[in-house]
Design an enzyme around this catalytic site. Structure first.
Site, PDB file in Angstrom:
ATOM      1  N   TYR A  16       1.339  -3.042 -11.839  1.00 29.51           N
ATOM      2  CA  TYR A  16      -0.050  -3.243 -12.268  1.00 29.51           C
ATOM      3  C   TYR A  16      -0.267  -2.749 -13.704  1.00 29.51           C
ATOM      4  O   TYR A  16      -1.349  -2.255 -14.030  1.00 29.51           O
ATOM      5  CB  TYR A  16      -1.035  -2.558 -11.290  1.00 29.51           C
ATOM      6  CG  TYR A  16      -0.781  -2.983  -9.870  1.00 29.51           C
ATOM      7  CD1 TYR A  16      -1.111  -4.279  -9.452  1.00 29.51           C
ATOM      8  CD2 TYR A  16      -0.162  -2.138  -8.941  1.00 29.51           C
ATOM      9  CE1 TYR A  16      -0.837  -4.704  -8.155  1.00 29.51           C
ATOM     10  CE2 TYR A  16       0.117  -2.563  -7.651  1.00 29.51           C
ATOM     11  CZ  TYR A  16      -0.237  -3.839  -7.278  1.00 29.51           C
ATOM     12  OH  TYR A  16       0.032  -4.276  -5.995  1.00 29.51           O
ATOM     13  N   GLU A  26       4.687  -6.118   2.423  1.00 26.96           N
ATOM     14  CA  GLU A  26       4.644  -6.771   1.105  1.00 26.96           C
ATOM     15  C   GLU A  26       4.284  -5.749   0.020  1.00 26.96           C
ATOM     16  O   GLU A  26       3.219  -5.824  -0.581  1.00 26.96           O
ATOM     17  CB  GLU A  26       3.694  -7.974   1.120  1.00 26.96           C
ATOM     18  CG  GLU A  26       2.358  -7.685   1.774  1.00 26.96           C
ATOM     19  CD  GLU A  26       1.444  -8.891   1.853  1.00 26.96           C
ATOM     20  OE1 GLU A  26       1.930 -10.016   1.955  1.00 26.96           O
ATOM     21  OE2 GLU A  26       0.217  -8.671   1.818  1.00 26.96           O
ATOM     22  N   PRO A  27       5.184  -4.820  -0.234  1.00 24.49           N
ATOM     23  CA  PRO A  27       4.895  -3.769  -1.210  1.00 24.49           C
ATOM     24  C   PRO A  27       5.101  -4.233  -2.637  1.00 24.49           C
ATOM     25  O   PRO A  27       5.983  -5.045  -2.925  1.00 24.49           O
ATOM     26  CB  PRO A  27       5.929  -2.689  -0.864  1.00 24.49           C
ATOM     27  CG  PRO A  27       7.017  -3.387  -0.125  1.00 24.49           C
ATOM     28  CD  PRO A  27       6.520  -4.709   0.355  1.00 24.49           C
ATOM     29  N   GLY A  28       4.285  -3.714  -3.525  1.00 27.62           N
ATOM     30  CA  GLY A  28       4.487  -3.913  -4.955  1.00 27.62           C
ATOM     31  C   GLY A  28       4.813  -2.574  -5.580  1.00 27.62           C
ATOM     32  O   GLY A  28       5.943  -2.284  -5.972  1.00 27.62           O
ATOM     33  N   CYS A  53     -11.225  -0.993 -29.670  1.00 25.94           N
ATOM     34  CA  CYS A  53     -12.593  -0.641 -30.081  1.00 25.94           C
ATOM     35  C   CYS A  53     -13.490  -0.436 -28.868  1.00 25.94           C
ATOM     36  O   CYS A  53     -14.465  -1.170 -28.668  1.00 25.94           O
ATOM     37  CB  CYS A  53     -13.144  -1.723 -30.989  1.00 25.94           C
ATOM     38  SG  CYS A  53     -12.169  -1.873 -32.473  1.00 25.94           S
ATOM     39  N   GLU A  54     -13.129   0.488 -28.043  1.00 22.71           N
ATOM     40  CA  GLU A  54     -13.927   0.858 -26.862  1.00 22.71           C
ATOM     41  C   GLU A  54     -13.750   2.342 -26.667  1.00 22.71           C
ATOM     42  O   GLU A  54     -12.617   2.854 -26.765  1.00 22.71           O
ATOM     43  CB  GLU A  54     -13.389   0.168 -25.588  1.00 22.71           C
ATOM     44  CG  GLU A  54     -13.442  -1.334 -25.569  1.00 22.71           C
ATOM     45  CD  GLU A  54     -14.831  -1.911 -25.465  1.00 22.71           C
ATOM     46  OE1 GLU A  54     -15.744  -1.200 -24.969  1.00 22.71           O
ATOM     47  OE2 GLU A  54     -15.013  -3.066 -25.880  1.00 22.71           O
ATOM     48  N   GLY A  98       0.793  -1.234   0.000  1.00 21.30           N
ATOM     49  CA  GLY A  98       0.000   0.000   0.000  1.00 21.30           C
ATOM     50  C   GLY A  98       0.818   1.273   0.000  1.00 21.30           C
ATOM     51  O   GLY A  98       0.252   2.367   0.015  1.00 21.30           O
TER      52      GLY A  98
HETATM   53  C1  PLP Z   1      -2.578  -8.824  -0.174  1.00 21.93           C
HETATM   54  C2  PLP Z   1      -1.806  -7.802  -0.892  1.00 21.93           C
HETATM   55  N1  PLP Z   1      -0.538  -7.574  -0.528  1.00 21.93           N
HETATM   56  C3  PLP Z   1       0.237  -6.662  -1.155  1.00 21.93           C
HETATM   57  C4  PLP Z   1      -0.252  -5.916  -2.210  1.00 21.93           C
HETATM   58  C5  PLP Z   1       0.641  -4.912  -2.854  1.00 21.93           C
HETATM   59  O1  PLP Z   1       0.108  -3.659  -2.739  1.00 21.93           O
HETATM   60  P1  PLP Z   1       0.899  -2.368  -3.196  1.00 21.93           P
HETATM   61  O2  PLP Z   1       1.303  -2.581  -4.590  1.00 21.93           O
HETATM   62  O3  PLP Z   1      -0.067  -1.281  -3.009  1.00 21.93           O
HETATM   63  O4  PLP Z   1       2.083  -2.231  -2.290  1.00 21.93           O
HETATM   64  C6  PLP Z   1      -1.581  -6.107  -2.621  1.00 21.93           C
HETATM   65  C7  PLP Z   1      -2.141  -5.321  -3.712  1.00 21.93           C
HETATM   66  O5  PLP Z   1      -3.284  -5.233  -3.985  1.00 21.93           O
HETATM   67  C8  PLP Z   1      -2.371  -7.079  -1.955  1.00 21.93           C
HETATM   68  O6  PLP Z   1      -3.632  -7.317  -2.322  1.00 21.93           O
END
Ligand code: PLP
Length: 410
Positions: A368, A272-274, A339-340, A230
């Site tokens: 994402y 657990e960041p993405g 086509c949208e 998040g």
């Molecule tokens: C369970 C869980 N962990 C981690 C993440 C990674 O989130 P972010 O990319 O916002 O750090 C998500 C994203 O939706 C998630 O659903």
């Protein structure tokens, strides 16, 4: 904008074609180290598990592994991808929701992973899949409130499909304990793209209070506390970077204070960041394919909603930069070739005058973006390239007609 990690954008576009995803390895590594060293300063028993759902390229995962990261996986296939990148056992944190019994048959074969369940009913399906329960389990708690950059990325609260309502958490842990589970963790993920450091400390506080309520009654202690991802990145010029040092200090202080107060000892603090780790290290290079003077001025690109879904999916904004900045600016709508009518990447933005064949770069396209690409309208999913130390290499090739046809070979 004409370079990415010292490599010319024209060179990348002519060698690999467009649309093209490009990742800057130095940038993603720096993102990891910035977050990790901020956490280490305040609480050393921490782990970062990179969220594979944000970017599942095996070479990207390998770069994070090289930097020292662990990994988070949210489906059986993501577990296999993580393993292919060299992660195993405890280095994988599994998070799912609404898995089938068959999914759990696979998941339970990896019992040394950290397995996090989204509901009590998930526990029942896990139990159906295997009588040999993993020794350690955690549950995702919905603390009743969530916050994300916008509604589509808010993942807790009464409308969220995720997690166990905190009032029911005791029931879940009791059931697991009675079934023989010996070790426990707790998890929460309340929303994505938050830029406010204090929010994270409030969320940790809430989770720790819930943990105390549940664990003290059942006479168990958390081996780890996973506060989710998040952590946000600025998508607009006007936004500021997340103050990672302040955030790390605030969450660690709250965490340590609550652990002492509740007698939890020193559990592992997991993040657990993405997005924070990969969003700004990714770029999408695209070429202008058509310019139309209609009721509005439309700039059509070879990248659109199938290449980068976030704008049409939930109204997300990505900055777009022209290769050539020398022309006077004009207000335009940027669209793709799909086509949208929702195939709009940006509305009413100012860009230097563009013509057919010009290159543009879409920023913050590391998280994402590729993972949500589709071959809608039978347009192939683009290629991905990694740039590192002045070099570049293809890390996933563009989809081809043969790839489409191979799915019919059974
Ligand atoms: C369970 C869980 N962990 C981690 C993440 C990674 O989130 P972010 O990319 O916002 O750090 C998500 C994203 O939706 C998630 O659903």
């Amino acid at each position: 904008m004409n370079t990415i990690g010292e490599i010319g954008i024209k060179e990348l576009a002519s060698e690999y074609g467009t649309p093209l995803y490009v990742y800057d390895e130095q940038k993603l590594t720096a993102n990891y180290h910035r977050l990790k060293s901020a956490l280490d300063k305040y609480y050393t028993r921490n782990s970062i598990h990179f969220a594979t759902k944000s970017n599942n390229n095996i070479e990207v995962l390998k770069s994070f592994k090289k930097a020292g990261s662990r990994v988070e996986a949210s489906s059986p296939m993501e577990i296999l991808i993580a393993e292919a990148a060299g992660f195993s056992g405890d280095d994988i944190f599994y998070n799912g929701n609404y898995e089938s019994v068959e999914d759990f048959e696979f998941i339970s074969s990896r019992s040394s992973m950290k397995i996090n369940l989204d509901d009590i009913s998930s526990f029942d399906r896990l139990f159906k899949a295997t009588k040999e329960l993993p020794e350690r389990i955690s549950f995702r708690i919905n603390p009743g409130v969530g916050r994300g950059g916008f509604e589509g990325i808010t993942t807790a609260g009464s409308d969220a499909k995720f997690g166990i309502p905190y009032e029911m958490a005791k029931h879940a842990y009791r059931k697991a304990k009675e079934a023989g589970v010996k070790r426990f963790g707790i998890h929460m993920m309340t929303g994505s793209n938050n830029l406010e450091p204090y929010y994270f400390a409030e969320a940790v506080d809430k989770l720790m209070m819930i943990a105390h309520d549940v664990f003290s009654e059942l006479d168990i202690a958390p081996e780890f506390v996973n506060i989710g991802g998040g952590f946000g990145v600025p998508y607009y010029d006007e936004e500021s970077e997340l103050d990672v040092d302040l955030m790390a200090r605030l969450i660690s202080e709250t965490f340590i204070e609550r652990c002492q107060k509740y007698g939890f000892g020193s559990p592992e603090l997991i993040l657990e960041p993405g997005r924070y780790l990969i969003a700004n290290a990714g770029y999408l290079i695209s070429q202008v394919t058509g310019v139309k003077d209609s009721y509005r001025k439309f700039i059509g690109l070879d990248a659109g909603m199938g290449t980068i879904a976030r704008p049409s999916l939930y109204g997300a904004f990505h900055r777009i930069k022209a290769y050539d900045n020398s022309n006077p600016e004009e207000r335009v709508n940027i669209c793709g070739q799909y086509c949208e009518n929702s195939d709009i990447l940006a509305k009413g933005i100012s860009l230097p005058k563009l013509a057919e064949g010009d290159l543009v770069t879409i920023l913050d396209a590391g998280a994402y973006c590729y993972v949500m690409a589709s071959s809608y309208n039978s347009r192939p999913i683009p290629a991905e390239v990694m740039v590192s130390s002045g070099k570049h290499k293809l890390i996933r090739r563009r989809e081809t007609f043969d790839d489409f046809m191979n799915l019919y070979n059974f």
